[in-house]
Design an enzyme around this catalytic site. Structure first.
Site, PDB file in Angstrom:
ATOM      1  CG  ASN A  82       3.076  -0.399   3.031  1.00 43.12           C
ATOM      2  OD1 ASN A  82       4.175  -0.026   2.651  1.00 43.12           O
ATOM      3  ND2 ASN A  82       2.540  -1.509   2.572  1.00 43.12           N
ATOM      4  N   GLY A  83       1.613  -2.782   5.138  1.00 40.81           N
ATOM      5  CA  GLY A  83       2.238  -3.969   5.721  1.00 40.81           C
ATOM      6  C   GLY A  83       1.200  -5.026   6.009  1.00 40.81           C
ATOM      7  N   GLY A 127      -0.863   0.496  -4.864  1.00 41.59           N
ATOM      8  CA  GLY A 127      -2.169  -0.060  -4.530  1.00 41.59           C
ATOM      9  C   GLY A 127      -3.223   0.536  -5.428  1.00 41.59           C
ATOM     10  CE1 TYR A 153       5.477  -4.865 -10.524  1.00 39.76           C
ATOM     11  CE2 TYR A 153       4.737  -5.383  -8.301  1.00 39.76           C
ATOM     12  CZ  TYR A 153       4.447  -5.044  -9.610  1.00 39.76           C
ATOM     13  OH  TYR A 153       3.143  -4.873  -9.990  1.00 39.76           O
ATOM     14  CB  CYS A 205      -0.860   0.049   1.253  1.00 38.73           C
ATOM     15  SG  CYS A 205      -2.013  -1.325   1.380  1.00 38.73           S
TER      16      CYS A 205
HETATM   17  O1  LIG Z   1       4.875 -13.479 -13.012  1.00 34.71           O
HETATM   18  P1  LIG Z   1       3.771 -12.523 -12.785  1.00 34.71           P
HETATM   19  O2  LIG Z   1       2.782 -13.078 -11.782  1.00 34.71           O
HETATM   20  O3  LIG Z   1       3.139 -12.060 -14.039  1.00 34.71           O
HETATM   21  O4  LIG Z   1       4.372 -11.266 -12.017  1.00 34.71           O
HETATM   22  C1  LIG Z   1       5.520 -10.586 -12.425  1.00 34.71           C
HETATM   23  C2  LIG Z   1       5.186  -9.464 -13.372  1.00 34.71           C
HETATM   24  O5  LIG Z   1       4.261  -8.547 -12.750  1.00 34.71           O
HETATM   25  C3  LIG Z   1       4.845  -7.263 -12.645  1.00 34.71           C
HETATM   26  O6  LIG Z   1       4.421  -6.412 -13.711  1.00 34.71           O
HETATM   27  P2  LIG Z   1       3.182  -5.420 -13.591  1.00 34.71           P
HETATM   28  O7  LIG Z   1       2.408  -5.483 -14.831  1.00 34.71           O
HETATM   29  O8  LIG Z   1       2.406  -5.672 -12.329  1.00 34.71           O
HETATM   30  O9  LIG Z   1       3.808  -3.979 -13.370  1.00 34.71           O
HETATM   31  P3  LIG Z   1       4.821  -3.095 -14.224  1.00 34.71           P
HETATM   32  O10 LIG Z   1       4.020  -2.448 -15.315  1.00 34.71           O
HETATM   33  O11 LIG Z   1       5.336  -2.119 -13.213  1.00 34.71           O
HETATM   34  O12 LIG Z   1       5.912  -3.936 -14.757  1.00 34.71           O
HETATM   35  C4  LIG Z   1       6.330  -7.492 -12.755  1.00 34.71           C
HETATM   36  O13 LIG Z   1       6.983  -6.349 -13.257  1.00 34.71           O
HETATM   37  C5  LIG Z   1       6.415  -8.651 -13.718  1.00 34.71           C
HETATM   38  O14 LIG Z   1       6.297  -8.170 -15.045  1.00 34.71           O
HETATM   39  N1  LIG Z   2      -0.454  -4.202   1.192  1.00 38.20           N
HETATM   40  C1  LIG Z   2      -0.668  -3.622   2.332  1.00 38.20           C
HETATM   41  O1  LIG Z   2       0.143  -2.886   2.854  1.00 38.20           O
HETATM   42  C2  LIG Z   2      -1.985  -3.979   2.958  1.00 38.20           C
HETATM   43  C3  LIG Z   2      -2.329  -3.287   4.263  1.00 38.20           C
HETATM   44  C4  LIG Z   2      -3.371  -4.079   5.049  1.00 38.20           C
HETATM   45  N2  LIG Z   2      -2.838  -5.332   5.480  1.00 38.20           N
HETATM   46  C5  LIG Z   2      -4.622  -4.263   4.196  1.00 38.20           C
HETATM   47  O2  LIG Z   2      -4.895  -5.351   3.739  1.00 38.20           O
HETATM   48  O3  LIG Z   2      -5.310  -3.293   3.973  1.00 38.20           O
HETATM   49 MG   LIG Z   3       6.055  -5.986 -15.150  1.00 35.74          MG
END
Ligand SMILES: O=P(O)(O)OC[C@H]1O[C@H](OP(=O)(O)OP(=O)(O)O)[C@H](O)[C@@H]1O
Ligand SMILES: NC(=O)CC[C@H](N)C(=O)O
Ligand SMILES: [Mg+2]
Length: 490
Positions: free
Chosen positions: A101-102, A28, A258, A2
């Site tokens: 966040n967490g 998020g 990421y 988040c």
């Molecule tokens: O193996 P997967 O389950 O597909 O997850 C990994 C992928 O998901 C994320 O991309 P995402 O589209 O979420 O975001 P980005 O546009 O920042 O790369 C990450 O950058 C990889 O491309």
């Molecule tokens: N990814 C998060 O930081 C989630 C915060 C909290 N555990 C929720 O589910 O809202």
């Molecule tokens: Mg990606």
């Protein structure tokens, strides 16, 4: 993951907090909320959706006041429903709102204690509501009729004793100020800064990522240290104190891979530079292990892998090309709630530029492979575009274990690398060859930016968790948070 933000300023803060949330939107996409405070009255607007959708309505007009907090949500506990959107509010003592966040892995136990011993009722399945009530209960015990920094610091130290897991929090107490604190391992990021204007009181901002500060001309002062709490009162008194006895800076390594924006600093490490180093190290591995292979072109999978792919191409002495074009209006795939949605989104989001693939040996680079949703489809698209050979490189090691600290990867069986060798994964993804970064290289790429980092939370790669997570918690999230469960099929 988040995104959270808190601010005390010299004018209404709602519009700045709104902008910060759009800057943190990549953390998020499910829900967003802002709470502001004017003359002791708290106003709260939150809803499901992207920041720009949630605050379109007239209700957002009521967000007045010189202090406020905001949240963008990627759920890891409970449902995606509005009731679990944040900030959460509790009216006693003093009135407190929290953005978290967490993820806590002992929320069930705490919930029982809160009900049976602390006489507090928790109305949702959210671990964040639990965390807020633990803090509220401890603040109530520690304070008299007036709030003091000592009482707040004591309450935070009690939170550290009772809550297990990851938490970076920002809270607001109407008529008093804002508070921020981070768990004793500092798993999730949190920074703060100041904006100085001559003749006016200093303005303060706390945020998950420094980019929120940068874009509003706040000077980055520091990271909130693991276990530390900071307080900024409405009359701009600033307090900070270490509230935990055993702390060890253990930032989540996946933030660098990421989650975070590359233009952010986390625990004094530039995310951008860490990603460049990941690319360099991966290129070294490729040279060592694939010396026999002819690679014509390096192609990143937008968005997050671009930074690592650039030095890879350079180091390999190969052309760098944009073989996939991203639709800029589609959000991140990985943090979408269901697998169907994720699969559809990859195809809608990315399109191949055929001429970069035809009759070429292409090296596709991604930051990580988690469920394999993206890589599988992308490799297929590369073949359809006429690639001769498709090689695949991941700037992170194989993700084999659940994350319990704020990333919704609850079930081993959903991870393509779980219990599989690299050859087996390569076959499932349909690549000609597959290479992963080693964990050693990944951690070194991040740590080079700040040797003071004690260790990383790399649990999804190593199965080593920086807190003591019971087997029953893994079992519980495996059942409750699997993709199947979210679809209501079990
Ligand atoms: O193996 P997967 O389950 O597909 O997850 C990994 C992928 O998901 C994320 O991309 P995402 O589209 O979420 O975001 P980005 O546009 O920042 O790369 C990450 O950058 C990889 O491309
Ligand atoms: N990814 C998060 O930081 C989630 C915060 C909290 N555990 C929720 O589910 O809202
Ligand atoms: Mg990606």
């Amino acid at each position: 993951m988040c995104g959270i933000v808190g601010m005390i300023g010299n004018h209404d803060v709602a519009s700045t907090i709104y902008e910060c949330l759009t800057i943190l939107q990549h953390r998020g996409q499910d829900a967003a909320g802002i709470a502001t405070c004017e003359e002791g009255k708290l106003e709260l607007v939150k809803n499901n959706g992207l920041v720009s959708d949630v605050f379109r309505s007239e209700s957002a007009q009521k967000l007045k006041g010189l202090s406020g907090i905001g949240h963008v949500r990627y759920p890891t506990a409970g449902s995606s429903n509005l009731e679990e959107a944040q900030p959460f509010y509790v009216n006693s003592p003093f009135g407190i709102a929290l953005a978290h966040n967490g993820n806590l892995h002992n929320a069930d136990q705490l919930k029982k204690e809160l009900f049976a011993e602390d006489r507090r009722h928790i109305n949702t399945q959210s671990d964040s509501e639990v965390l807020l009530n633990v803090f509220a209960h401890e603040l109530q015990n520690a304070s008299g009729l007036v709030i003091t920094p000592d009482a707040i610091f004591h309450a935070v130290s009690r939170v550290h004793k009772r809550c297990k897991g990851a938490y970076a929090n920002v809270l607001i107490i109407p008529g008093y100020g804002i508070i921020a604190f981070r768990d004793p391992n500092g798993i999730r990021p949190l920074v703060y800064g100041v904006r100085k204007t001559e003749g006016a009181p200093d303005e303060y901002m706390v945020a998950s990522e420094s980019i929120a500060l940068d874009q509003h001309d706040f000077e980055l002062l520091d990271d909130v240290a693991p276990g530390e709490a900071i307080i900024i009162t409405n009359d701009r008194q600033f307090y900070r104190k270490q509230c935990a006895s055993n702390t060890q800076l253990s930032p989540c390594v996946f933030e660098y891979v990421y989650f975070a924006r590359p233009d952010s600093m986390i625990d004094d490490v530039s995310v951008y530079k860490a990603r460049l180093r990941m690319g360099e190290k991966l290129a070294d591995q490729i040279k060592e292990r694939w010396g026999d292979e002819e690679i014509d072109v390096v192609i990143p999978i937008p968005e997050s892998s671009r930074t690592s792919a650039i030095p890879m191409a350079y180091s390999l002495g190969v052309k760098f090309r944009e073989g996939f074009i991203k639709n800029r209006y589609i959000g991140r795939t990985f943090i979408m709630p269901g697998q169907d949605q994720r699969v559809k989104s990859v195809r809608r989001k990315l399109n191949a530029v055929e001429l970069e693939f035809r009759n070429k040996n292409v090296l596709l680079v991604d930051d990580s492979i988690v469920r394999g949703t993206t890589s599988k489809q992308i490799i297929q698209m590369a073949r359809e575009a006429g690639a001769k050979k498709v090689f695949f490189a991941s700037a992170a090691p194989p993700v084999r274990y659940p994350n319990v600290y704020g990333i919704d990867m609850p079930l081993c069986e959903e991870l393509v690398a779980h219990n599989r060798t690299e050859d087996e994964i390569c076959e499932i993804l349909g690549a000609d060859r597959l290479i992963y970064q080693t964990l050693e290289d990944l951690e070194a790429a991040c740590k080079e930016g700040n040797p003071k980092i004690d260790r990383f939370d790399s649990s999804c790669f190593s199965n080593e968790y920086v807190t003591d997570v019971g087997a029953d918690y893994f079992e519980k999230i495996g059942i409750q948070r699997s993709d199947l469960a979210k679809q209501g099929n079990v």
